[in-house]
Motif scaffolding. Structure first.
Motif, PDB file in Angstrom:
ATOM      1  N   ASP A  63       0.843  -1.181   0.000  1.00 31.91           N
ATOM      2  CA  ASP A  63       0.000   0.000   0.000  1.00 31.91           C
ATOM      3  C   ASP A  63       0.889   1.246   0.000  1.00 31.91           C
ATOM      4  O   ASP A  63       2.003   1.223   0.523  1.00 31.91           O
ATOM      5  N   VAL A  64       0.392   2.309  -0.599  1.00 32.89           N
ATOM      6  CA  VAL A  64       1.167   3.541  -0.701  1.00 32.89           C
ATOM      7  C   VAL A  64       0.404   4.660   0.014  1.00 32.89           C
ATOM      8  O   VAL A  64      -0.781   4.874  -0.246  1.00 32.89           O
ATOM      9  N   ALA A  65       1.080   5.352   0.922  1.00 32.91           N
ATOM     10  CA  ALA A  65       0.464   6.482   1.617  1.00 32.91           C
ATOM     11  C   ALA A  65       0.310   7.644   0.646  1.00 32.91           C
ATOM     12  O   ALA A  65       1.276   8.050  -0.002  1.00 32.91           O
ATOM     13  N   VAL A  66      -0.909   8.156   0.529  1.00 33.39           N
ATOM     14  CA  VAL A  66      -1.201   9.239  -0.416  1.00 33.39           C
ATOM     15  C   VAL A  66      -2.005  10.329   0.280  1.00 33.39           C
ATOM     16  O   VAL A  66      -2.705  10.077   1.266  1.00 33.39           O
ATOM     17  N   VAL A  67      -1.893  11.538  -0.249  1.00 35.03           N
ATOM     18  CA  VAL A  67      -2.712  12.672   0.185  1.00 35.03           C
ATOM     19  C   VAL A  67      -3.348  13.275  -1.060  1.00 35.03           C
ATOM     20  O   VAL A  67      -2.635  13.617  -2.021  1.00 35.03           O
ATOM     21  N   LEU A  68      -4.674  13.372  -1.057  1.00 29.18           N
ATOM     22  CA  LEU A  68      -5.389  14.070  -2.131  1.00 29.18           C
ATOM     23  C   LEU A  68      -5.614  15.505  -1.681  1.00 29.18           C
ATOM     24  O   LEU A  68      -6.143  15.752  -0.597  1.00 29.18           O
ATOM     25  N   ASP A  69      -5.230  16.437  -2.531  1.00 30.91           N
ATOM     26  CA  ASP A  69      -5.242  17.866  -2.225  1.00 30.91           C
ATOM     27  C   ASP A  69      -6.172  18.539  -3.233  1.00 30.91           C
ATOM     28  O   ASP A  69      -5.919  18.497  -4.445  1.00 30.91           O
ATOM     29  N   VAL A  70      -7.257  19.166  -2.740  1.00 30.62           N
ATOM     30  CA  VAL A  70      -8.246  19.788  -3.628  1.00 30.62           C
ATOM     31  C   VAL A  70      -8.523  21.209  -3.157  1.00 30.62           C
ATOM     32  O   VAL A  70      -8.900  21.436  -1.994  1.00 30.62           O
ATOM     33  N   LEU A  71      -8.340  22.163  -4.057  1.00 29.76           N
ATOM     34  CA  LEU A  71      -8.601  23.573  -3.773  1.00 29.76           C
ATOM     35  C   LEU A  71      -9.929  23.970  -4.409  1.00 29.76           C
ATOM     36  O   LEU A  71     -10.183  23.671  -5.580  1.00 29.76           O
ATOM     37  N   ASP A  72     -10.772  24.650  -3.635  1.00 25.72           N
ATOM     38  CA  ASP A  72     -12.049  25.101  -4.172  1.00 25.72           C
ATOM     39  C   ASP A  72     -11.825  26.137  -5.278  1.00 25.72           C
ATOM     40  O   ASP A  72     -10.947  26.996  -5.175  1.00 25.72           O
ATOM     41  N   LEU A  73     -12.634  26.043  -6.323  1.00 28.58           N
ATOM     42  CA  LEU A  73     -12.639  27.041  -7.396  1.00 28.58           C
ATOM     43  C   LEU A  73     -13.957  27.792  -7.325  1.00 28.58           C
ATOM     44  O   LEU A  73     -15.011  27.238  -7.652  1.00 28.58           O
ATOM     45  N   PRO A  74     -13.957  29.053  -6.861  1.00 26.84           N
ATOM     46  CA  PRO A  74     -15.213  29.799  -6.758  1.00 26.84           C
ATOM     47  C   PRO A  74     -15.952  29.819  -8.090  1.00 26.84           C
ATOM     48  O   PRO A  74     -15.325  29.914  -9.152  1.00 26.84           O
ATOM     49  N   PRO A  75     -17.275  29.734  -8.046  1.00 25.82           N
ATOM     50  CA  PRO A  75     -18.056  29.598  -9.279  1.00 25.82           C
ATOM     51  C   PRO A  75     -18.213  30.878 -10.088  1.00 25.82           C
ATOM     52  O   PRO A  75     -18.689  30.837 -11.221  1.00 25.82           O
ATOM     53  N   ALA A  76     -17.853  32.029  -9.517  1.00 29.23           N
ATOM     54  CA  ALA A  76     -18.022  33.293 -10.238  1.00 29.23           C
ATOM     55  C   ALA A  76     -17.025  34.304  -9.688  1.00 29.23           C
ATOM     56  O   ALA A  76     -16.502  34.152  -8.571  1.00 29.23           O
ATOM     57  N   ALA A  77     -16.762  35.342 -10.483  1.00 29.56           N
ATOM     58  CA  ALA A  77     -15.857  36.400 -10.043  1.00 29.56           C
ATOM     59  C   ALA A  77     -16.392  37.057  -8.776  1.00 29.56           C
ATOM     60  O   ALA A  77     -17.573  37.388  -8.687  1.00 29.56           O
ATOM     61  N   GLY A  78     -15.525  37.224  -7.791  1.00 31.28           N
ATOM     62  CA  GLY A  78     -15.929  37.854  -6.547  1.00 31.28           C
ATOM     63  C   GLY A  78     -16.529  36.907  -5.533  1.00 31.28           C
ATOM     64  O   GLY A  78     -16.814  37.315  -4.404  1.00 31.28           O
ATOM     65  N   ALA A  79     -16.721  35.646  -5.901  1.00 29.64           N
ATOM     66  CA  ALA A  79     -17.278  34.676  -4.959  1.00 29.64           C
ATOM     67  C   ALA A  79     -16.190  34.193  -4.017  1.00 29.64           C
ATOM     68  O   ALA A  79     -15.054  33.971  -4.432  1.00 29.64           O
ATOM     69  N   PRO A  80     -16.509  34.020  -2.737  1.00 28.82           N
ATOM     70  CA  PRO A  80     -15.490  33.545  -1.792  1.00 28.82           C
ATOM     71  C   PRO A  80     -15.205  32.061  -1.982  1.00 28.82           C
ATOM     72  O   PRO A  80     -16.053  31.299  -2.435  1.00 28.82           O
ATOM     73  N   SER A  81     -14.007  31.655  -1.630  1.00 32.97           N
ATOM     74  CA  SER A  81     -13.635  30.245  -1.676  1.00 32.97           C
ATOM     75  C   SER A  81     -14.075  29.553  -0.395  1.00 32.97           C
ATOM     76  O   SER A  81     -14.051  30.147   0.685  1.00 32.97           O
ATOM     77  N   THR A  82     -14.485  28.294  -0.520  1.00 31.87           N
ATOM     78  CA  THR A  82     -14.815  27.528   0.687  1.00 31.87           C
ATOM     79  C   THR A  82     -13.586  26.880   1.296  1.00 31.87           C
ATOM     80  O   THR A  82     -13.679  26.276   2.357  1.00 31.87           O
ATOM     81  N   GLY A  83     -12.433  27.000   0.626  1.00 35.22           N
ATOM     82  CA  GLY A  83     -11.211  26.532   1.237  1.00 35.22           C
ATOM     83  C   GLY A  83     -10.480  25.467   0.444  1.00 35.22           C
ATOM     84  O   GLY A  83     -10.663  25.310  -0.762  1.00 35.22           O
ATOM     85  N   ARG A  84      -9.686  24.717   1.179  1.00 34.89           N
ATOM     86  CA  ARG A  84      -8.849  23.677   0.582  1.00 34.89           C
ATOM     87  C   ARG A  84      -8.940  22.434   1.453  1.00 34.89           C
ATOM     88  O   ARG A  84      -8.881  22.524   2.684  1.00 34.89           O
ATOM     89  N   ALA A  85      -9.085  21.284   0.815  1.00 38.53           N
ATOM     90  CA  ALA A  85      -9.247  20.032   1.545  1.00 38.53           C
ATOM     91  C   ALA A  85      -8.077  19.108   1.280  1.00 38.53           C
ATOM     92  O   ALA A  85      -7.552  19.052   0.161  1.00 38.53           O
ATOM     93  N   TRP A  86      -7.665  18.410   2.322  1.00 33.03           N
ATOM     94  CA  TRP A  86      -6.684  17.343   2.201  1.00 33.03           C
ATOM     95  C   TRP A  86      -7.270  16.091   2.851  1.00 33.03           C
ATOM     96  O   TRP A  86      -7.749  16.135   3.988  1.00 33.03           O
TER      97      TRP A  86
END
Length: 257
Positions: A63-86
């Motif tokens: 087995d291999v230890a892995v981390v999935l890293d996902v950054l939120d992409l706001p849906p429109a200009a000026g929209a706030p990001s909900t963050g980043r998940a690992w």
């Protein structure tokens, strides 16, 4: 109400946003197509002939230890990001019937034709989430793996950008009037900048103004049909102009509902 950190992580890693994979003590990161199954386990769709496949080599029988890293992409200009998940865990290759079932679950999120080549040109790897973190507004939230697995991705996330565009392009006067009434505003141009199953996030000023408010729905919605019923008073000019007394605007319905 608002999404919990566990719900936000499940939404971000569901598979509709680009992801990066980090491997312990390996070069990287690697771009990867991913999805999650109903239990929140992460599925990685990896080309057989790729650097990532070489690092996840099933011949090594480990087995291999892995981390999935996902950054939120706001849906429109000026929209706030909900963050980043690992989310992290130990990836294992899937073959035979488990691979076929995983391909079906992957297709429910991303029906790519490459899934037809699982077992030849592509391989599926899966890992159960052992650690989950969310960074939002500079704060890192650690989420219990059990809470992560029990949470659900937001059912509106895949359609959020289209819904916001429709509100802005086709219903702007009604939306603006509704927001001013609900937020008791006499000026400015309030705008809906995010939308989820729990309600609307509203920007109160122009570009650069970071003031925002959340308008909750009467209850969380489970799909687009429920959202349509909740938003009907907002979009119906007649209902918006003549709200019924002693009732919350978001609870107003016409005889056609």
């Amino acid at each position: 109400m608002a999404p919990t950190p566990a719900e936000l992580i499940r939404t971000l890693v569901a598979g509709r946003l680009p992801g990066l994979v980090h491997l312990a003590h390996r070069p990287g990161p690697f771009h990867v197509r991913h999805a999650t199954d109903a239990e929140g386990r992460v599925l990685l769709l990896v080309p057989v002939f790729s650097d990532l496949a070489a690092e996840l080599d099933p011949v090594a029988a480990r087995d291999v230890a892995v981390v999935l890293d996902v950054l939120d992409l706001p849906p429109a200009a000026g929209a706030p990001s909900t963050g980043r998940a690992w989310v992290s865990g130990w990836a294992v290759p899937l073959t035979g019937d488990p691979a076929r079932k995983a391909a079906v679950e992957f297709a429910a999120v991303d029906p790519t034709g490459d899934l037809l080549d699982v077992g030849s040109r592509f391989r599926l790897h899966r890992f159960e989430v052992a650690e989950a973190r969310l960074e939002t507004a500079g704060v890192v939230h650690r989420v219990d793996p059990g809470d992560y697995a029990a949470a659900e991705p937001d059912p509106l996330h895949a359609d959020e950008a289209a819904l916001l565009a429709d509100l802005a392009d086709h219903h702007l006067p009604q939306v603006t009037a509704y927001l001013r009434r609900r937020l008791d505003l006499t000026g400015g141009e309030p705008r809906v900048v995010r939308l989820d199953r729990y309600g609307l996030v509203v920007a109160l000023g122009g570009p650069g103004d970071r003031r925002r408010a959340r308008l909750p729905f009467p209850q969380p919605v489970s799909d687009l049909s429920e959202l349509s019923r909740v938003l009907h008073p907002l979009l119906c000019t007649r209902s918006a102009a003549h709200p019924r007394p002693h009732r919350h605007p978001a609870n107003t319905r016409t005889d056609r509902d």
